[in-house]
Design a protein around this motif. Structure first.
Motif, PDB file in Angstrom:
ATOM      1  N   SER A  29       0.840  -1.188   0.000  1.00 43.41           N
ATOM      2  CA  SER A  29       0.000   0.000   0.000  1.00 43.41           C
ATOM      3  C   SER A  29       0.881   1.245   0.000  1.00 43.41           C
ATOM      4  O   SER A  29       1.863   1.307   0.741  1.00 43.41           O
ATOM      5  CB  SER A  29      -0.882  -0.025   1.247  1.00 43.41           C
ATOM      6  OG  SER A  29      -1.045   1.262   1.750  1.00 43.41           O
ATOM      7  N   GLU A  61       8.218  -5.219  15.598  1.00 49.06           N
ATOM      8  CA  GLU A  61       6.911  -4.576  15.503  1.00 49.06           C
ATOM      9  C   GLU A  61       6.959  -3.255  16.261  1.00 49.06           C
ATOM     10  O   GLU A  61       7.603  -3.158  17.303  1.00 49.06           O
ATOM     11  CB  GLU A  61       5.840  -5.495  16.089  1.00 49.06           C
ATOM     12  CG  GLU A  61       5.691  -6.756  15.260  1.00 49.06           C
ATOM     13  CD  GLU A  61       4.541  -7.630  15.698  1.00 49.06           C
ATOM     14  OE1 GLU A  61       3.976  -7.374  16.778  1.00 49.06           O
ATOM     15  OE2 GLU A  61       4.229  -8.570  14.957  1.00 49.06           O
ATOM     16  N   ARG A  85       4.962  -3.762   6.959  1.00 49.96           N
ATOM     17  CA  ARG A  85       3.634  -4.385   6.819  1.00 49.96           C
ATOM     18  C   ARG A  85       2.721  -3.874   7.931  1.00 49.96           C
ATOM     19  O   ARG A  85       3.195  -3.560   9.030  1.00 49.96           O
ATOM     20  CB  ARG A  85       3.749  -5.922   6.952  1.00 49.96           C
ATOM     21  CG  ARG A  85       4.711  -6.558   5.988  1.00 49.96           C
ATOM     22  CD  ARG A  85       4.086  -6.677   4.603  1.00 49.96           C
ATOM     23  NE  ARG A  85       5.107  -6.607   3.558  1.00 49.96           N
ATOM     24  CZ  ARG A  85       5.937  -7.598   3.237  1.00 49.96           C
ATOM     25  NH1 ARG A  85       5.850  -8.746   3.869  1.00 49.96           N
ATOM     26  NH2 ARG A  85       6.833  -7.446   2.295  1.00 49.96           N
ATOM     27  N   HIS A  86       1.426  -3.853   7.600  1.00 47.84           N
ATOM     28  CA  HIS A  86       0.432  -3.452   8.598  1.00 47.84           C
ATOM     29  C   HIS A  86       0.008  -4.701   9.372  1.00 47.84           C
ATOM     30  O   HIS A  86      -0.568  -5.615   8.798  1.00 47.84           O
ATOM     31  CB  HIS A  86      -0.769  -2.815   7.879  1.00 47.84           C
ATOM     32  CG  HIS A  86      -1.819  -2.321   8.807  1.00 47.84           C
ATOM     33  ND1 HIS A  86      -3.023  -1.847   8.383  1.00 47.84           N
ATOM     34  CD2 HIS A  86      -1.839  -2.230  10.155  1.00 47.84           C
ATOM     35  CE1 HIS A  86      -3.744  -1.483   9.424  1.00 47.84           C
ATOM     36  NE2 HIS A  86      -3.046  -1.710  10.517  1.00 47.84           N
ATOM     37  N   ARG A  87       0.309  -4.735  10.677  1.00 46.20           N
ATOM     38  CA  ARG A  87      -0.011  -5.923  11.482  1.00 46.20           C
ATOM     39  C   ARG A  87      -1.451  -5.886  11.960  1.00 46.20           C
ATOM     40  O   ARG A  87      -2.210  -6.799  11.760  1.00 46.20           O
ATOM     41  CB  ARG A  87       0.948  -5.992  12.678  1.00 46.20           C
ATOM     42  CG  ARG A  87       2.009  -7.033  12.503  1.00 46.20           C
ATOM     43  CD  ARG A  87       1.602  -8.382  13.047  1.00 46.20           C
ATOM     44  NE  ARG A  87       1.666  -8.468  14.490  1.00 46.20           N
ATOM     45  CZ  ARG A  87       0.665  -8.856  15.259  1.00 46.20           C
ATOM     46  NH1 ARG A  87      -0.493  -9.146  14.712  1.00 46.20           N
ATOM     47  NH2 ARG A  87       0.801  -8.931  16.565  1.00 46.20           N
ATOM     48  N   LYS A  88      -1.813  -4.784  12.651  1.00 47.67           N
ATOM     49  CA  LYS A  88      -3.192  -4.687  13.157  1.00 47.67           C
ATOM     50  C   LYS A  88      -3.460  -3.255  13.621  1.00 47.67           C
ATOM     51  O   LYS A  88      -2.538  -2.442  13.702  1.00 47.67           O
ATOM     52  CB  LYS A  88      -3.396  -5.653  14.331  1.00 47.67           C
ATOM     53  CG  LYS A  88      -2.532  -5.333  15.551  1.00 47.67           C
ATOM     54  CD  LYS A  88      -2.923  -6.184  16.733  1.00 47.67           C
ATOM     55  CE  LYS A  88      -2.133  -5.777  17.961  1.00 47.67           C
ATOM     56  NZ  LYS A  88      -2.392  -6.568  19.130  1.00 47.67           N
ATOM     57  N   TRP A  89      -4.703  -2.980  13.884  1.00 49.54           N
ATOM     58  CA  TRP A  89      -5.078  -1.719  14.512  1.00 49.54           C
ATOM     59  C   TRP A  89      -5.111  -1.928  16.013  1.00 49.54           C
ATOM     60  O   TRP A  89      -5.411  -3.028  16.472  1.00 49.54           O
ATOM     61  CB  TRP A  89      -6.474  -1.281  14.061  1.00 49.54           C
ATOM     62  CG  TRP A  89      -6.543  -0.835  12.638  1.00 49.54           C
ATOM     63  CD1 TRP A  89      -6.954  -1.578  11.578  1.00 49.54           C
ATOM     64  CD2 TRP A  89      -6.215   0.447  12.124  1.00 49.54           C
ATOM     65  NE1 TRP A  89      -6.889  -0.849  10.428  1.00 49.54           N
ATOM     66  CE2 TRP A  89      -6.445   0.408  10.726  1.00 49.54           C
ATOM     67  CE3 TRP A  89      -5.732   1.634  12.690  1.00 49.54           C
ATOM     68  CZ2 TRP A  89      -6.215   1.502   9.909  1.00 49.54           C
ATOM     69  CZ3 TRP A  89      -5.515   2.724  11.850  1.00 49.54           C
ATOM     70  CH2 TRP A  89      -5.744   2.646  10.489  1.00 49.54           C
ATOM     71  N   ARG A  97      -2.038   2.253  14.030  1.00 51.22           N
ATOM     72  CA  ARG A  97      -1.557   1.038  13.347  1.00 51.22           C
ATOM     73  C   ARG A  97      -0.382   0.446  14.110  1.00 51.22           C
ATOM     74  O   ARG A  97       0.488   1.188  14.566  1.00 51.22           O
ATOM     75  CB  ARG A  97      -1.036   1.398  11.957  1.00 51.22           C
ATOM     76  CG  ARG A  97      -2.079   1.777  10.975  1.00 51.22           C
ATOM     77  CD  ARG A  97      -1.437   2.067   9.636  1.00 51.22           C
ATOM     78  NE  ARG A  97      -2.394   2.738   8.776  1.00 51.22           N
ATOM     79  CZ  ARG A  97      -2.579   4.049   8.785  1.00 51.22           C
ATOM     80  NH1 ARG A  97      -1.873   4.818   9.570  1.00 51.22           N
ATOM     81  NH2 ARG A  97      -3.478   4.591   7.998  1.00 51.22           N
ATOM     82  N   LEU A 109       2.777  -1.678  13.177  1.00 50.07           N
ATOM     83  CA  LEU A 109       3.487  -2.029  11.949  1.00 50.07           C
ATOM     84  C   LEU A 109       4.552  -3.087  12.245  1.00 50.07           C
ATOM     85  O   LEU A 109       4.972  -3.257  13.392  1.00 50.07           O
ATOM     86  CB  LEU A 109       4.143  -0.781  11.347  1.00 50.07           C
ATOM     87  CG  LEU A 109       3.204   0.390  11.069  1.00 50.07           C
ATOM     88  CD1 LEU A 109       3.999   1.605  10.635  1.00 50.07           C
ATOM     89  CD2 LEU A 109       2.179   0.040   9.999  1.00 50.07           C
ATOM     90  N   GLU A 137       2.913   3.058  14.678  1.00 53.00           N
ATOM     91  CA  GLU A 137       3.137   3.994  13.574  1.00 53.00           C
ATOM     92  C   GLU A 137       3.685   5.334  14.074  1.00 53.00           C
ATOM     93  O   GLU A 137       4.169   6.139  13.305  1.00 53.00           O
ATOM     94  CB  GLU A 137       1.851   4.214  12.778  1.00 53.00           C
ATOM     95  CG  GLU A 137       0.730   4.823  13.590  1.00 53.00           C
ATOM     96  CD  GLU A 137      -0.506   5.123  12.743  1.00 53.00           C
ATOM     97  OE1 GLU A 137      -0.340   5.554  11.600  1.00 53.00           O
ATOM     98  OE2 GLU A 137      -1.616   4.915  13.239  1.00 53.00           O
ATOM     99  N   LEU A 140       1.800   2.847   3.343  1.00 50.87           N
ATOM    100  CA  LEU A 140       2.831   2.289   4.220  1.00 50.87           C
ATOM    101  C   LEU A 140       4.238   2.757   3.829  1.00 50.87           C
ATOM    102  O   LEU A 140       5.177   2.615   4.590  1.00 50.87           O
ATOM    103  CB  LEU A 140       2.756   0.758   4.215  1.00 50.87           C
ATOM    104  CG  LEU A 140       1.516   0.168   4.897  1.00 50.87           C
ATOM    105  CD1 LEU A 140       1.498  -1.325   4.740  1.00 50.87           C
ATOM    106  CD2 LEU A 140       1.475   0.541   6.372  1.00 50.87           C
TER     107      LEU A 140
END
Ligand SMILES: [Zn+2]
Length: 367
Positions: free
Chosen positions: A3, A51, A28-32, A41, A43, A54, A6
Protein backbone atom coordinates in the motif's frame (compact mmCIF):
# COMPACT_ATOMS: atom_id res chain seq x y z
CA UNK A 1 1.10 -5.26 -3.48
CA UNK A 2 2.45 -2.70 -1.01
CA UNK A 3 0.00 0.00 0.00
CA UNK A 4 1.43 3.43 -0.91
CA UNK A 5 0.35 4.63 2.54
CA UNK A 6 2.83 2.29 4.22
CA UNK A 7 5.69 3.84 2.20
CA UNK A 8 5.59 6.79 4.61
CA UNK A 9 7.00 4.57 7.36
CA UNK A 10 10.44 3.11 7.84
CA UNK A 11 12.13 0.75 10.22
CA UNK A 12 13.89 2.52 13.10
CA UNK A 13 15.65 -0.53 14.51
CA UNK A 14 19.38 0.37 14.46
CA UNK A 15 20.30 -3.32 14.03
CA UNK A 16 18.15 -3.74 10.90
CA UNK A 17 19.80 -3.72 7.43
CA UNK A 18 16.88 -1.62 6.13
CA UNK A 19 17.04 0.94 8.94
CA UNK A 20 15.84 4.44 8.02
CA UNK A 21 15.11 3.49 4.38
CA UNK A 22 11.88 4.66 2.79
CA UNK A 23 9.89 2.85 0.09
CA UNK A 24 11.55 -0.60 0.28
CA UNK A 25 8.23 -2.32 0.87
CA UNK A 26 9.49 -3.92 4.09
CA UNK A 27 6.82 -2.34 6.32
CA UNK A 28 3.63 -4.39 6.82
CA UNK A 29 0.43 -3.45 8.60
CA UNK A 30 -0.01 -5.92 11.48
CA UNK A 31 -3.19 -4.69 13.16
CA UNK A 32 -5.08 -1.72 14.51
CA UNK A 33 -5.03 -1.00 18.23
CA UNK A 34 -6.92 1.40 20.44
CA UNK A 35 -5.26 4.14 22.51
CA UNK A 36 -6.68 6.96 24.58
CA UNK A 37 -5.99 9.41 21.75
CA UNK A 38 -7.46 7.23 18.96
CA UNK A 39 -6.91 4.19 16.73
CA UNK A 40 -3.29 3.44 15.72
CA UNK A 41 -1.56 1.04 13.35
CA UNK A 42 0.85 -1.55 14.65
CA UNK A 43 3.49 -2.03 11.95
CA UNK A 44 6.00 -4.80 11.35
CA UNK A 45 9.32 -4.70 9.53
CA UNK A 46 9.53 -7.79 7.30
CA UNK A 47 13.34 -7.59 7.26
CA UNK A 48 14.09 -7.66 10.98
CA UNK A 49 10.71 -8.76 12.33
CA UNK A 50 10.40 -5.90 14.79
CA UNK A 51 6.91 -4.58 15.50
CA UNK A 52 6.33 -0.95 16.35
CA UNK A 53 3.64 1.72 16.59
CA UNK A 54 3.14 3.99 13.57
CA UNK A 55 4.09 6.84 15.96
CA UNK A 56 7.46 5.34 16.91
CA UNK A 57 10.22 7.96 16.58
CA UNK A 58 7.75 10.88 16.39
CA UNK A 59 7.00 13.50 19.04
CA UNK A 60 3.49 12.09 19.43
CA UNK A 61 4.53 8.62 20.56
CA UNK A 62 2.93 7.77 23.91
CA UNK A 63 1.20 11.17 24.04
CA UNK A 64 -2.27 10.90 25.61
CA UNK A 65 -3.73 14.21 24.40
CA UNK A 66 -5.49 14.52 21.00
CA UNK A 67 -2.79 15.37 18.46
CA UNK A 68 -4.52 18.55 17.28
CA UNK A 69 -4.34 19.84 20.84
CA UNK A 70 -0.59 19.09 21.00
CA UNK A 71 -0.22 21.01 17.73
CA UNK A 72 -2.14 23.93 19.24
CA UNK A 73 0.08 23.96 22.31
CA UNK A 74 3.21 24.12 20.12
CA UNK A 75 1.65 26.88 17.98
CA UNK A 76 0.88 28.95 21.07
CA UNK A 77 4.28 28.48 22.71
CA UNK A 78 6.12 29.33 19.46
CA UNK A 79 4.16 32.56 19.13
CA UNK A 80 5.68 33.90 22.32
CA UNK A 81 3.00 32.83 24.80
CA UNK A 82 4.11 31.75 28.26
CA UNK A 83 3.27 28.24 29.47
CA UNK A 84 0.55 29.67 31.69
CA UNK A 85 -1.08 31.64 28.86
CA UNK A 86 -0.82 28.60 26.58
CA UNK A 87 -2.45 26.40 29.24
CA UNK A 88 -5.35 28.84 29.53
CA UNK A 89 -5.76 29.17 25.76
CA UNK A 90 -5.73 25.40 25.13
CA UNK A 91 -7.66 24.37 28.27
CA UNK A 92 -4.84 22.23 29.60
CA UNK A 93 -2.70 22.39 32.73
CA UNK A 94 0.53 24.37 32.94
CA UNK A 95 2.50 21.21 33.71
CA UNK A 96 1.03 19.52 30.60
CA UNK A 97 2.27 22.42 28.47
CA UNK A 98 5.68 22.25 30.11
CA UNK A 99 5.96 18.46 29.63
CA UNK A 100 4.81 18.55 25.98
CA UNK A 101 7.15 21.45 25.22
CA UNK A 102 10.04 19.35 26.49
CA UNK A 103 8.99 16.29 24.47
CA UNK A 104 8.36 18.25 21.27
CA UNK A 105 11.48 20.41 21.74
CA UNK A 106 13.73 17.35 22.09
CA UNK A 107 12.06 15.88 19.01
CA UNK A 108 12.55 19.16 17.10
CA UNK A 109 16.28 19.06 17.89
CA UNK A 110 16.50 15.49 16.56
CA UNK A 111 14.66 16.47 13.36
CA UNK A 112 17.09 19.38 12.88
CA UNK A 113 20.10 17.10 13.50
CA UNK A 114 18.74 14.55 11.06
CA UNK A 115 17.77 16.89 8.20
CA UNK A 116 20.19 19.83 8.51
CA UNK A 117 23.18 17.93 7.11
CA UNK A 118 25.35 18.51 4.06
CA UNK A 119 23.98 22.05 3.64
CA UNK A 120 24.96 23.94 0.48
CA UNK A 121 25.87 27.25 2.08
CA UNK A 122 28.41 29.87 0.97
CA UNK A 123 28.07 32.48 3.71
CA UNK A 124 27.04 32.58 7.35
CA UNK A 125 26.15 35.27 9.87
CA UNK A 126 26.64 34.78 13.60
CA UNK A 127 25.35 36.75 16.58
CA UNK A 128 24.33 36.31 20.23
CA UNK A 129 21.18 37.39 22.09
CA UNK A 130 21.05 38.04 25.79
CA UNK A 131 18.69 36.08 28.01
CA UNK A 132 18.76 34.42 31.40
CA UNK A 133 17.67 31.33 33.30
CA UNK A 134 16.08 31.59 36.71
CA UNK A 135 17.52 34.93 37.76
CA UNK A 136 18.88 37.91 35.89
CA UNK A 137 22.33 37.31 37.34
CA UNK A 138 22.44 33.88 35.65
CA UNK A 139 22.87 34.94 32.02
CA UNK A 140 22.06 32.46 29.26
CA UNK A 141 23.02 33.84 25.87
CA UNK A 142 21.57 32.37 22.73
CA UNK A 143 24.05 32.34 19.87
CA UNK A 144 22.85 31.71 16.32
CA UNK A 145 24.45 30.95 12.97
CA UNK A 146 22.14 31.76 10.06
CA UNK A 147 22.49 31.43 6.30
CA UNK A 148 21.73 34.98 5.04
CA UNK A 149 20.63 33.71 1.61
CA UNK A 150 18.04 31.15 2.77
CA UNK A 151 17.45 32.56 6.30
CA UNK A 152 17.94 29.00 7.58
CA UNK A 153 19.11 28.59 11.19
CA UNK A 154 22.11 26.32 10.82
CA UNK A 155 23.14 26.08 14.46
CA UNK A 156 22.11 27.42 17.84
CA UNK A 157 23.98 27.32 21.14
CA UNK A 158 22.93 28.36 24.63
CA UNK A 159 24.99 29.29 27.65
CA UNK A 160 27.22 31.90 29.25
CA UNK A 161 28.92 34.27 26.79
CA UNK A 162 32.30 32.53 26.90
CA UNK A 163 34.64 31.05 24.31
CA UNK A 164 32.94 27.69 24.93
CA UNK A 165 29.71 29.10 23.52
CA UNK A 166 31.48 30.18 20.32
CA UNK A 167 33.23 26.79 20.09
CA UNK A 168 29.95 24.86 20.29
CA UNK A 169 28.29 27.27 17.86
CA UNK A 170 30.95 27.32 15.15
CA UNK A 171 31.99 23.64 15.28
CA UNK A 172 28.30 22.66 15.38
CA UNK A 173 27.62 24.79 12.30
CA UNK A 174 30.71 23.47 10.47
CA UNK A 175 29.61 19.85 10.93
CA UNK A 176 26.40 20.58 9.00
CA UNK A 177 28.05 22.11 5.92
CA UNK A 178 28.71 20.44 2.60
CA UNK A 179 31.86 22.50 2.04
CA UNK A 180 33.23 24.17 5.19
CA UNK A 181 36.16 25.59 3.17
CA UNK A 182 33.95 27.84 1.03
CA UNK A 183 32.39 30.00 3.73
CA UNK A 184 32.41 33.77 4.24
CA UNK A 185 31.51 34.43 7.87
CA UNK A 186 30.05 37.77 8.97
CA UNK A 187 30.12 38.45 12.72
CA UNK A 188 30.14 41.27 15.22
CA UNK A 189 33.30 42.30 17.05
CA UNK A 190 33.18 39.53 19.69
CA UNK A 191 36.78 38.27 19.87
CA UNK A 192 36.23 34.46 20.06
CA UNK A 193 34.94 34.50 16.46
CA UNK A 194 38.22 35.94 15.25
CA UNK A 195 40.43 33.63 17.29
CA UNK A 196 38.40 30.51 16.40
CA UNK A 197 37.92 31.15 12.67
CA UNK A 198 41.22 29.57 11.49
CA UNK A 199 40.69 26.45 13.65
CA UNK A 200 37.10 25.98 12.51
CA UNK A 201 37.22 26.97 8.84
CA UNK A 202 40.95 26.62 8.04
CA UNK A 203 42.78 23.56 6.73
CA UNK A 204 45.07 22.00 9.35
CA UNK A 205 48.67 21.22 8.42
CA UNK A 206 51.69 19.92 10.28
CA UNK A 207 54.66 22.36 10.17
CA UNK A 208 58.14 20.87 9.65
CA UNK A 209 60.11 19.99 12.77
CA UNK A 210 63.11 22.20 13.51
CA UNK A 211 65.93 19.64 13.73
CA UNK A 212 65.38 15.91 14.10
CA UNK A 213 64.46 15.46 17.75
CA UNK A 214 61.67 16.42 20.08
CA UNK A 215 57.97 16.39 19.47
CA UNK A 216 56.41 17.81 16.34
CA UNK A 217 55.32 21.47 16.40
CA UNK A 218 51.67 22.22 17.05
CA UNK A 219 49.17 21.94 14.16
CA UNK A 220 48.67 25.16 12.22
CA UNK A 221 45.74 26.25 10.11
CA UNK A 222 45.79 27.71 6.62
CA UNK A 223 42.79 29.74 5.55
CA UNK A 224 41.68 28.65 2.05
CA UNK A 225 41.29 31.28 -0.69
CA UNK A 226 37.64 30.29 -0.90
CA UNK A 227 36.75 31.46 2.61
CA UNK A 228 36.82 34.66 4.60
CA UNK A 229 35.80 36.32 7.83
CA UNK A 230 34.48 39.87 8.13
CA UNK A 231 33.88 41.56 11.48
CA UNK A 232 31.36 44.38 11.80
CA UNK A 233 32.48 46.23 14.90
CA UNK A 234 30.02 48.66 16.42
CA UNK A 235 30.90 51.31 18.97
CA UNK A 236 28.13 52.21 21.37
CA UNK A 237 27.47 55.27 23.49
CA UNK A 238 24.84 54.01 25.89
CA UNK A 239 22.43 52.17 23.58
CA UNK A 240 23.20 54.31 20.54
CA UNK A 241 25.60 53.11 17.84
CA UNK A 242 28.10 55.90 17.22
CA UNK A 243 30.51 54.18 14.85
CA UNK A 244 30.64 51.08 12.63
CA UNK A 245 34.00 49.71 11.59
CA UNK A 246 34.26 46.91 9.02
CA UNK A 247 37.34 44.75 9.32
CA UNK A 248 38.39 41.78 7.19
CA UNK A 249 39.82 39.40 9.77
CA UNK A 250 40.68 36.54 7.40
CA UNK A 251 40.52 35.58 3.73
CA UNK A 252 40.79 37.67 0.55
CA UNK A 253 38.87 40.83 -0.28
CA UNK A 254 38.06 39.32 -3.67
CA UNK A 255 36.19 36.39 -2.12
CA UNK A 256 34.31 38.73 0.25
CA UNK A 257 33.30 41.02 -2.64
CA UNK A 258 32.13 38.01 -4.65
CA UNK A 259 29.93 36.87 -1.74
CA UNK A 260 28.52 40.37 -1.21
CA UNK A 261 27.53 40.51 -4.89
CA UNK A 262 25.85 37.11 -4.56
CA UNK A 263 23.87 38.30 -1.54
CA UNK A 264 23.05 41.67 -3.11
CA UNK A 265 24.72 43.62 -0.30
CA UNK A 266 26.74 46.79 -0.88
CA UNK A 267 28.58 46.64 2.44
CA UNK A 268 29.26 43.72 4.80
CA UNK A 269 26.61 43.50 7.53
CA UNK A 270 24.84 41.12 9.86
CA UNK A 271 21.33 42.23 8.94
CA UNK A 272 19.90 38.71 8.44
CA UNK A 273 20.83 37.51 11.91
CA UNK A 274 19.84 40.81 13.50
CA UNK A 275 16.43 40.64 11.81
CA UNK A 276 16.16 37.07 13.07
CA UNK A 277 16.88 38.30 16.60
CA UNK A 278 13.69 40.34 16.31
CA UNK A 279 11.74 37.31 15.04
CA UNK A 280 12.96 35.13 17.90
CA UNK A 281 12.04 37.78 20.44
CA UNK A 282 8.46 37.42 19.13
CA UNK A 283 8.49 33.62 18.90
CA UNK A 284 10.31 32.43 22.00
CA UNK A 285 8.42 33.27 25.25
CA UNK A 286 11.71 33.44 27.16
CA UNK A 287 13.15 36.00 24.75
CA UNK A 288 10.16 38.37 24.64
CA UNK A 289 11.22 41.68 26.18
CA UNK A 290 9.51 42.75 29.41
CA UNK A 291 7.50 39.54 29.57
CA UNK A 292 6.74 37.49 32.66
CA UNK A 293 7.58 34.19 30.94
CA UNK A 294 10.76 33.23 32.75
CA UNK A 295 12.74 30.08 32.08
CA UNK A 296 13.49 28.67 35.49
CA UNK A 297 15.40 25.58 34.36
CA UNK A 298 18.22 25.31 31.78
CA UNK A 299 16.63 22.33 29.99
CA UNK A 300 13.36 24.27 29.53
CA UNK A 301 15.31 27.08 27.93
CA UNK A 302 17.12 24.65 25.65
CA UNK A 303 14.04 22.73 24.53
CA UNK A 304 11.90 25.85 23.91
CA UNK A 305 14.75 27.26 21.86
CA UNK A 306 15.07 24.04 19.80
CA UNK A 307 11.32 23.98 19.24
CA UNK A 308 11.20 27.61 18.13
CA UNK A 309 14.08 27.09 15.70
CA UNK A 310 12.54 24.03 14.06
CA UNK A 311 9.14 25.72 13.73
CA UNK A 312 10.88 28.78 12.24
CA UNK A 313 12.92 26.70 9.74
CA UNK A 314 10.22 24.28 8.61
CA UNK A 315 6.78 25.81 9.32
CA UNK A 316 6.98 29.61 9.01
CA UNK A 317 7.01 31.23 5.59
CA UNK A 318 9.52 34.05 5.15
CA UNK A 319 8.44 36.98 3.03
CA UNK A 320 11.87 37.60 1.54
CA UNK A 321 12.03 33.99 0.30
CA UNK A 322 8.90 34.10 -1.85
CA UNK A 323 9.33 33.41 -5.56
CA UNK A 324 7.29 34.82 -8.41
CA UNK A 325 5.01 32.25 -10.03
CA UNK A 326 5.36 31.71 -13.79
CA UNK A 327 1.60 32.03 -14.10
CA UNK A 328 -0.50 33.67 -11.36
CA UNK A 329 -2.97 31.38 -9.58
CA UNK A 330 -6.08 33.56 -9.22
CA UNK A 331 -4.82 36.71 -7.49
CA UNK A 332 -1.77 34.94 -6.08
CA UNK A 333 1.45 35.98 -7.82
CA UNK A 334 4.06 34.51 -5.48
CA UNK A 335 4.79 31.10 -4.03
CA UNK A 336 5.52 31.23 -0.31
CA UNK A 337 8.61 29.45 1.00
CA UNK A 338 10.09 28.52 4.35
CA UNK A 339 13.86 28.63 5.07
CA UNK A 340 13.96 24.80 4.82
CA UNK A 341 12.44 25.00 1.32
CA UNK A 342 14.89 27.69 0.24
CA UNK A 343 17.89 25.62 1.34
CA UNK A 344 16.52 22.52 -0.39
CA UNK A 345 15.64 20.22 2.54
CA UNK A 346 11.95 20.00 1.69
CA UNK A 347 9.62 21.23 -1.05
CA UNK A 348 6.54 22.20 0.98
CA UNK A 349 5.54 24.34 3.93
CA UNK A 350 5.22 21.99 6.91
CA UNK A 351 2.40 22.19 9.42
CA UNK A 352 3.43 21.93 13.07
CA UNK A 353 1.82 18.46 13.16
CA UNK A 354 3.92 17.40 10.17
CA UNK A 355 7.02 18.44 12.13
CA UNK A 356 5.85 16.49 15.19
CA UNK A 357 4.94 13.44 13.06
CA UNK A 358 8.33 13.26 11.32
CA UNK A 359 9.94 10.04 12.55
CA UNK A 360 13.63 10.20 13.39
CA UNK A 361 15.96 7.65 14.86
CA UNK A 362 16.32 8.10 18.60
CA UNK A 363 19.74 9.61 19.35
CA UNK A 364 21.52 9.62 22.70
CA UNK A 365 20.27 12.65 24.62
CA UNK A 366 22.46 15.74 24.77
CA UNK A 367 24.35 16.57 27.92
ZN1 LIG B 1 13.73 -3.61 10.34
Amino acid sequence: MQSPLLDRFRCLNPACPDVDQLGLGNIRHRKWYETRSGRRRLLRCATCGQEFSELKGTALWNVKLPHEQVGNIVEHVTRGNSFKETAELTHTHRTTVSRLTRVTGEHAARVHDHLAQDLQVTSLEADERHGFVGRKDQPCWEATVIDPRCKFIVQNALGARTTDLAVRLLFGARARLHDPYGIVLFTDGWLPYESLFPTVFGRPYQPERQGSRGRLPRLRYRIPRTSGHVRIIKTYQGKRVTDIRIERAAGSQRRVDQELALLGYTTPNTSAVERHNGTVRRMNPHQVRRSLAFARLPHVRQTVSDLVNAVYNFCRVHRSLRVKLDEPVGRRQYAKRTPAMAIGITDSVWSVLRLLRTAVLPTPCRS
